[in-house]
Structures are given as C-alpha cells and as structure tokens.
Design a protein around this motif. Structure first.
Motif, PDB file in Angstrom:
ATOM      1  N   CYS A   1     -40.096   6.483 -19.074  1.00  0.00           N
ATOM      2  CA  CYS A   1     -41.471   7.022 -19.038  1.00  0.00           C
ATOM      3  C   CYS A   1     -41.462   8.376 -19.747  1.00  0.00           C
ATOM      4  O   CYS A   1     -41.235   9.423 -19.116  1.00  0.00           O
ATOM      5  CB  CYS A   1     -41.952   7.157 -17.597  1.00  0.00           C
TER       6      CYS A   1
ATOM      7  N   GLU B   1     -50.603   1.844 -20.465  1.00  0.00           N
ATOM      8  CA  GLU B   1     -51.310   3.123 -20.324  1.00  0.00           C
ATOM      9  C   GLU B   1     -51.253   3.656 -18.893  1.00  0.00           C
ATOM     10  O   GLU B   1     -51.034   4.844 -18.672  1.00  0.00           O
ATOM     11  CB  GLU B   1     -52.777   2.956 -20.747  1.00  0.00           C
ATOM     12  N   GLU B   2     -51.479   2.761 -17.917  1.00  0.00           N
ATOM     13  CA  GLU B   2     -51.432   3.192 -16.522  1.00  0.00           C
ATOM     14  C   GLU B   2     -51.183   2.002 -15.613  1.00  0.00           C
ATOM     15  O   GLU B   2     -51.390   0.848 -15.987  1.00  0.00           O
ATOM     16  CB  GLU B   2     -52.727   3.896 -16.126  1.00  0.00           C
TER      17      GLU B   2
ATOM     18  N   GLN C   1     -45.819   0.585 -23.765  1.00  0.00           N
ATOM     19  CA  GLN C   1     -47.210   0.777 -24.209  1.00  0.00           C
ATOM     20  C   GLN C   1     -48.212   0.731 -23.060  1.00  0.00           C
ATOM     21  O   GLN C   1     -49.412   0.920 -23.279  1.00  0.00           O
ATOM     22  CB  GLN C   1     -47.577  -0.291 -25.249  1.00  0.00           C
TER      23      GLN C   1
ATOM     24  N   LYS D   1     -50.452  -3.427 -23.062  1.00  0.00           N
ATOM     25  CA  LYS D   1     -50.988  -2.081 -22.848  1.00  0.00           C
ATOM     26  C   LYS D   1     -51.556  -1.887 -21.450  1.00  0.00           C
ATOM     27  O   LYS D   1     -51.728  -0.756 -21.004  1.00  0.00           O
ATOM     28  CB  LYS D   1     -52.069  -1.784 -23.892  1.00  0.00           C
ATOM     29  N   LYS D   2     -51.877  -2.996 -20.789  1.00  0.00           N
ATOM     30  CA  LYS D   2     -52.515  -2.857 -19.482  1.00  0.00           C
ATOM     31  C   LYS D   2     -52.187  -4.049 -18.601  1.00  0.00           C
ATOM     32  O   LYS D   2     -52.135  -5.193 -19.068  1.00  0.00           O
ATOM     33  CB  LYS D   2     -54.036  -2.744 -19.653  1.00  0.00           C
TER      34      LYS D   2
ATOM     35  N   THR E   1     -44.326   3.421 -17.925  1.00  0.00           N
ATOM     36  CA  THR E   1     -45.734   3.722 -18.173  1.00  0.00           C
ATOM     37  C   THR E   1     -45.852   4.986 -19.018  1.00  0.00           C
ATOM     38  O   THR E   1     -44.908   5.788 -19.094  1.00  0.00           O
ATOM     39  CB  THR E   1     -46.498   3.905 -16.841  1.00  0.00           C
ATOM     40  N   LYS E   2     -47.014   5.172 -19.641  1.00  0.00           N
ATOM     41  CA  LYS E   2     -47.281   6.376 -20.427  1.00  0.00           C
ATOM     42  C   LYS E   2     -47.827   7.521 -19.581  1.00  0.00           C
ATOM     43  O   LYS E   2     -48.068   8.620 -20.094  1.00  0.00           O
ATOM     44  CB  LYS E   2     -48.292   6.062 -21.538  1.00  0.00           C
ATOM     45  N   GLN E   3     -48.045   7.300 -18.304  1.00  0.00           N
ATOM     46  CA  GLN E   3     -48.678   8.303 -17.449  1.00  0.00           C
ATOM     47  C   GLN E   3     -47.825   9.556 -17.269  1.00  0.00           C
ATOM     48  O   GLN E   3     -46.588   9.500 -17.343  1.00  0.00           O
ATOM     49  CB  GLN E   3     -48.975   7.697 -16.075  1.00  0.00           C
TER      50      GLN E   3
ATOM     51  N   ASN F   1     -43.687  10.371 -20.953  1.00  0.00           N
ATOM     52  CA  ASN F   1     -44.672  11.404 -20.611  1.00  0.00           C
ATOM     53  C   ASN F   1     -44.607  11.848 -19.158  1.00  0.00           C
ATOM     54  O   ASN F   1     -45.268  12.813 -18.780  1.00  0.00           O
ATOM     55  CB  ASN F   1     -46.089  10.891 -20.895  1.00  0.00           C
TER      56      ASN F   1
END
Length: 599
Positions: A502, A459-460, A457, A435-436, A478-480, A504
């Motif tokens: 990606c 996040e950024e 997964q 996640k990170k 990334t989810k950004q 999002n």
C-alpha cells in the motif's frame, strides 16, 4: 560440461539431458547444479522453467521471460503479449548474454516443437547452455547435443541407509532387527529409487508391528510397478494409510498445477473452505488443525521443499505424487486443459488451465458446470476479463464454495458476487487492473478467506466490511492513506491480516484492539506508513507480527509487546528492516537491509 568453452565456430547452444526413471531425483541433481557457486559465477542469467506434459512453445517462451524478469526484479505485463511480441522480448533479453536454461521434466517428444524453441533462443554469446531433465530416452536423444547423463539408481547399501533414515529415529533401528530385515526386502523392491525409499520409509515411521511392514512388502502394487515401470502405484500405499480427512486434503492438491508453489495459509484456507478442518472440540482452531494436516503430509514426504518466506511456509509436491492426486481424485476433481474436454458428472471441483479455445467454447463449457463447488483459473490472465465473467454468468454457480481468480485481468468485479451466498474462499490477488470492489461483496456472510493483495489499483475498500463476520483470513492492497471507516475493527473472527504494497498508506485503523482473535499480523512494502495504532499493544491473541520494508515507520516507546509471563519486546526505529516477532519467546530475523537492530 556447463562451464567449458565451446570450440570456435560452433554456433549451436550445447544441450545436456539428464535422463532416468521418475523418482530418481533428476530435478534434485539439476537444482544442485543450478545453485552451485561456480555455475552462479559463470552465467549472467540462470533460468529455471518447469515444462512437464504440455510442451507449448509460446508457454515455454513466456515462462523463460518470467524467469528473466524474476532475475532482474518485477515481471511486467507479459500475459498480454502475443507470440511475436514474446519472441522479440526474448531475443532482446538474451542477446549477447551468457545464460543457463534448465528445462525441467520435459515429456513431449515432438521434434518439430523442440527445433522451433531452439531457433528462438539466441546463442551468439559463447558459453550459454541448456540442461534438460526427462524420463524419456527419446526426449534425451532429440534434445541433447552431447551424450546424456543417465542417472543411476542408488546402490543397495545407500538405498537401505536412506530408507532407515526415514523409517526410524536415529539409532532406533538397532532395537528392531526384525523390522530391518523386512525393510531390506522392501528396499530391494524399490530398485534404488529415492522417492520410493523416502516415501515408504516415512510411511512406516513409528510402526513397530511386523504385520504392517509385511503388508507393504507383500503388496500387489509391486507387480504393477514391474509391469508398467511406473512407481505411482506403489506410492499409493502411503496414501492408503492416511485418515479419511487427510486423504481428501491430499486429493484436493490435484486442483493445482504441477510444480505449483503452495503457500501455507492459502492451502489451509482452501481446505477450510471445503469443510475439511471441522473439529468435534468447540475451541479447536481450524488453522491449527490445518497445520497439523500439513505437518502430517510433510512428515510422510507427500509434500517437500518446505521453506519460510515472509510469515508463511511455502512447499511443493513431486510431480509423481501429483500424478497420484489426479489418480485418487479423478471422480471428484478435474484439471481442464481445453474447453472441449469432457468431464464426469460427478466432478465438483474444477481447475481450468490456460486454454487457447474460443470464448464461445468457454461459454458452452462453463454452462454445464453450474453444480461445481470449486472454480480455479490459474495462469489465465488474458482470458478472465470483466466480459468473460459476465458472459459466462458465473452468478449461476450458486453452489460455489471456492472461487480463485488470481492474476485475472478484469477491471470490475460484478455486483452479483454478493449473490454467491455459500462462497467461503475468494482469491483476487495480483489482479492488476481491478479498481474497485463492489460493496455487495460484504453480503458474503459465509466468506472465510478474502485475498486481494497485489491489486494495487484498488481505490478504496468496500464500506460495509463490518458485515463480514465470518472472515478469518484477509490480505489486502489499496491506494488509501488510511484504512479507517470500513469496519475492519469489527471483524471479531479475523485471525490473519496481511497488508501488502500500500504505497500511499500512512495509518492503519483505530480499534485494532477489538480484533480479539487476531494472532498473525503482517504489514509490508508500505513505504509511507508512519505509525502503528496504539491498540496493537492490547491484541491478547497476537502470536506473530511481521513488519517489513516500511521506510518511514517509527516504533516508539509506547509500542511494547508484553507477554503474560513478563517478557518485553522493545520497539525500535530502523529503516528498511524486516523482523518477525513471536511472543512465545521466538524471535526470527527473516532478512535485513543494513545492521541488525538492537532489541
């Protein structure tokens, strides 16, 4: 045999074995059958599984399921299933289906394992078939329910034709009758084995000295082939002709499993991290050197099945040539199948294949490898967890240049990753649980290649990526919604940027024009991307742009890609399109959904 109906009451799945010496192209024949249109229309599923030496029933079942998922689309989380779950999933997927299963390169002759596998394969639907390729007559006898297809060697006239095709440009053999005469004697020694004819012909291409041809004809390695019925010794003649650097590049391919699908960027980045692509010329691009090395290996038939996927080439290595890499690299590189395996003190590059050994034995094994420069963990999704990384103290591996954690199951990358100061290559792609990324990763000043595409997964991005001044290759997911604020525009050495999956993402980042070295940009499967940064127009080094499956993206009038000679590439708007644009007067459509847009 594959498309004929089985007589009523015969419940056993018919199995046909293709048997013959290594290099006779049994796999090539199986591929022709696999891709035949009548076979394609006859079966609901066509499944291809590479087996090789390790006939582990659970692993074969897992590979069959992966092949099924690939046919349907998506692969699910098969790596976390136990054997009972895999068995149930297999029966669910194949029950009542007419399928063709090809088991390629089966070497294990343990009849118990074969019976166990056959019992797991549902055969209720009329017309399912299994096709096995093998070098062993014993394996063919154990597996086959009908007489095997014994693949014969090429006849002498076809052998000579194939050899000359690779040894000369078309028609040039007529100018060198003396070489053709020597070639006829070499061909006779090859005994109709296509792999040998192709490899030795490629090796002698452009060589016009009789002495060089005579050296091949009179080599002592032919006696070893006669004695052991193995052609790998003769294949080594081609390896012996390579330059020292190219020998190392070839040998390092031993760190990848058999039947591995190499990706052009990945292998070149791997070679670069090992310091094999350095040049005495100041402005020579290491990726250009890598591509030249790759072309040399392909031209010598040491790599094969080259194809283009997305914006990179993919290719494979014949399993006998992989045997050769293991032979020539045995003092430097090691494929580890068990944590109980002993390796030589001289080994500096290690690839750990999936093992059922305990975590305790893993810790003992890895504790002795603090000096290695390469660690790869392919196909160990269930094993490489956060706990595994911490307990085995990989931070002690201060000599590491390459760390490949592709497809691992850890959810947190330890902060100590930033302490591996010599690291040049870090592959985290398809690690689905992470996640990170710790900001300490930005302290890796020597890192040349960083991949975390497919880590959906995350996040950024780390906030201080501007510090990664040596980075040449970057692939990311990334989810950004926006990639701004992480310093990507300051990566002045970046040549390849791949943004993948990606969901999002709406915008990239401003300042992209500052990436003065960027010559390949790929953006794909970003379904919410609405625009590209205007600075894209000013990327003076850009050679290749690939944008694919970005439904909401509109390329409007400001996006014109202009070549120095004045050639314009007009932007256009089109849903679900994929187009590769090369500014050097090359336009490559690589797969469209709907009508071809007008340029």
């Amino acid at each position: 045999m594959l498309t004929q109906d089985v007589p009523a009451g015969d419940e056993d799945i018919p199995v046909l074995a293709i048997v013959g010496l290594g290099g006779l192209r049994k796999t090539a024949l199986a591929k022709l059958v696999f891709n035949d249109i009548s076979v394609h229309n006859h079966f609901e599923f066509k499944l291809w599984v590479f087996v090789s030496e390790d006939f582990d029933v659970q692993q074969v079942v897992l590979k069959v399921l992966k092949a099924i998922k690939a046919e349907k689309g998506g692969d699910g989380d098969l790596g976390s299933m136990n054997f009972q779950q895999l068995r149930a999933a297999l029966r669910e997927c194949l029950n009542g289906k007419r399928y063709l299963l090809i088991l390629d390169d089966v070497l294990n002759d343990d009849n118990k394992k074969w019976v166990e596998l056959k019992q797991l394969l549902p055969g209720e639907a009329t017309g399912s078939r299994i096709l096995v390729t093998t070098r062993s007559n014993k394996v063919a006898k154990i597996t086959g329910t009908v007489s095997p297809h014994k693949l014969k060697a090429l006849p002498s006239y076809e052998s000579l034709s194939l050899f000359l095709k690779f040894a000369f440009k078309k028609g040039e053999e007529k100018r060198h009758p003396n070489l053709v005469e020597i070639g006829e004697q070499i061909v006779e020694k090859c005994k109709g084995v296509p792999l040998l004819l192709k490899t030795l012909g490629s090796m002698l291409f452009s060589k016009t000295s009789e002495r060089e041809w005579e050296l091949v004809k009179n080599s002592e390695t032919w006696k070893l082939m006669e004695k052991d019925d193995e052609i790998v010794y003769v294949l080594k003649l081609s390896y012996d002709q390579l330059s020292p650097r190219l020998k190392q590049c070839f040998a390092y391919c031993s760190l990848f499993p058999k039947d591995y699908e190499f990706i052009e960027f990945g292998l070149i980045s791997f070679w670069m991290a090992q310091g094999l692509l350095e040049s005495s010329y100041e402005n020579e691009n290491p990726f250009d050197i890598g591509r030249q090395y790759l072309n040399d290996l392909l031209a010598r038939s040491l790599l094969e099945d080259f194809n283009v996927a997305f914006l990179y080439g993919v290719f494979k290595m014949h399993d006998l040539l992989h045997d050769l890499t293991l032979l020539v690299a045995k003092n430097d590189c090691c494929l580890v199948n068990s944590f109980k395996q002993k390796i030589a003190p001289s080994v500096r590059h290690v690839c750990l294949i999936d093992s059922d050994s305990s975590d305790e034995s893993a810790s003992d094994f890895l504790g002795k490898l603090g000096h290695v420069r390469t660690l790869r963990f392919p196909n160990m999704r269930k094993r490489v967890t956060s706990k595994f990384l911490d307990e085995n103290c990989l931070e002690r591996f201060q000599s590491l240049r390459v760390l490949d954690l592709f497809g691992s199951t850890f959810d947190v990358l330890p902060k100590w990753i930033g302490n591996l100061k010599l690291l040049r290559y870090l592959n985290l792609c398809d690690s689905l649980h992470i996640k990170k990324l710790p900001n300490s990763i930005c302290e890796l000043q020597n890192l040349l290649s960083l991949g975390f595409a497919g880590c959906d997964q995350i996040e950024e991005l780390p906030k201080d990526m501007r510090k990664m001044t040596s980075l040449i290759f970057l692939s990311l997911t990334t989810k950004q919604r926006d990639l701004s604020g992480h310093g990507l525009e300051h990566l002045k050495s970046l040549q390849f940027l791949i943004i993948w999956g990606c969901d999002n993402l709406e915008y990239l980042f401003e300042g992209i024009q500052n990436l003065t070295s960027l010559h390949t940009l790929g953006v794909a499967s970003c379904k919410n991307l609405v625009s590209l940064p205007h600075g894209l127009n000013n990327l003076t080094a850009l050679q290749t742009l690939v944008i694919g499956i970005c439904e909401k993206l509109v390329l409007s009038e400001p996006h014109r890609f202009k070549e120095k000679e004045g050639n314009d590439y007009q932007g256009f708007s089109h849903n679900h399109w994929k187009l590769q644009i090369c500014q050097r007067l090359r336009l490559y459509p690589i797969g469209f959904y709907g009508d071809l847009p007008t340029l």
